[in-house]
Design an enzyme around this catalytic site. Structure first.
Site, short mmCIF file in Angstrom:
data_model
loop_
_atom_site.label_atom_id
_atom_site.label_comp_id
_atom_site.label_asym_id
_atom_site.label_seq_id
_atom_site.Cartn_x
_atom_site.Cartn_y
_atom_site.Cartn_z
N THR A 1 -6.08 5.70 -3.00
CA THR A 1 -4.85 5.39 -3.73
C THR A 1 -3.63 5.52 -2.81
OG1 THR A 1 -5.84 6.19 -5.78
CG2 THR A 1 -3.45 5.98 -5.74
N HIS B 1 -3.37 2.43 -0.91
CA HIS B 1 -2.78 1.35 -1.71
C HIS B 1 -1.26 1.47 -1.71
CE1 HIS B 1 -6.48 -0.37 -3.02
NE2 HIS B 1 -6.84 0.64 -3.77
#
Length: 341
Positions: A39, A42
């Site tokens: 994450t 990202h």
């Protein structure tokens, strides 16, 4: 204290600031290590700029030491090693009232929606803390959070000893799912095209296969004696895995969706009717998953040391992210936030 702030465009600023004194119900931590999560990558690539306030201190895979305790907090002492379950739930919605605080209707994820752990001092609610036993060091502690994801995935699947599980995707979470599945006595197969990640799975003591040069459905059919997999974990987030998962699951098999798919993929619903399949969502973790993860490490059932690819100081966080971005073989990069610990 120092904090690394994500400022967009694959960039960080390390800034000096003041430690935040804990209020009632809070604890201030001297942060030990923080893992770089998928994450976080990202966010690094700008995929989540609409959700993440910029500048923002991100990071949520954290271990640390209790430095200061706020009013009303019981059960913790200064100097104790802890990890953070980085979920801030409202406690008032119907989902929280049902005891499912990890999927709270107003959930805020610490390190994404609110400031996170890439800093030398972090003040959090005491309810998010779990203690580390003496035999678990802070480096391993930083991997409790991703291991807890895997524990939640396996717990949702109801996987038991003797069953056969296929994991679609051999990245860090897929390998941790493999390790947890093996710990419960299941036979495990990891489907992964990357050579080094298949080698990693082999070193974990589970089987691996390259779905790019092997007919996965035929392989699983042979491996299971035509029965099909009892459980399939979709951890890859790619369309070919979605197409494979219903093919390789056996009658009344359970399919666990671990990966996040940004667009709605086509799913062969006929197979759910024909085989009486179950599709299970698995999102983050519950307190019991953190407790289980810590026990797996403390008991020696899972060794997390091979998962640690690199350790970098907070001042070099930009390089740590860039190195992970260019290293598909890497598993977990850690950022050391208090070098003196």
């Amino acid at each position: 204290m120092f904090a690394a702030q994500y400022i967009g465009n694959k960039s960080f600023n390390v800034v000096e600031g003041h430690a935040i004194a804990p209020q009632a119900g809070e604890v201030r931590l001297d942060v030990g290590y923080v893992g770089i999560c998928g994450t976080d990558m990202h966010i690094y690539h700008g995929v989540m700029d609409q959700r993440v306030s910029i500048p923002q201190t991100i990071g949520h895979e954290i271990s640390g030491v209790v430095a200061q305790i706020g009013e009303g907090v019981e059960g913790f002492t200064v100097g104790e090693k802890v990890v953070v379950r980085p979920l801030d739930w409202c406690g008032e919605c119907p989902t929280c009232e049902a005891g499912l605080t990890h999927i709270c209707q107003n959930l805020k994820f610490m390190g994404i929606d609110t400031p996170g752990a890439f800093q030398s001092s972090w003040t959090v609610k005491a309810r998010t803390l779990h203690k580390l036993p003496a035999g678990v060091d802070l480096k391993q502690g930083a991997l409790v959070e991703p291991l807890s994801v895997a524990c939640h995935d396996v717990r949702r699947s109801r996987l038991k000893a003797g069953e056969k599980a296929v994991i679609l995707g051999g990245g860090p979470i897929g390998q941790l799912v493999a390790a947890v599945a093996k710990s419960v006595g299941a036979e495990v197969l990891v489907s992964e095209p990357n050579d080094s990640r298949r080698e990693f799975a082999d070193e974990l003591g589970v089987k691996s296969v390259n779905p790019m040069d092997t007919d996965l459905a035929a392989y699983v059919d042979q491996w299971t004696g035509t029965k099909g997999a009892d459980v399939v974990f979709e951890v890859s987030g790619v369309l070919p895995a979605i197409q494979s998962m219903t093919q390789i699951a056996g009658r009344r098999g359970r399919i666990v969706m671990v990966a996040i798919h940004s667009t709605a993929p086509p799913i062969d619903l006929f197979q759910f009717f024909w085989k009486e399949l179950e599709l299970l969502g698995a999102r983050v973790y519950e307190a019991a998953d953190f407790d289980w993860a810590i026990e797996l490490i403390a008991s020696g059932q899972i060794d997390l040391k091979p998962f640690i690819s690199s350790v970098s100081p907070l001042a070099d966080i930009g390089s740590a992210f860039a190195n992970m971005d260019g290293n598909p073989q890497g598993m977990k990069a850690l950022v050391e936030c208090n070098a003196e610990q």
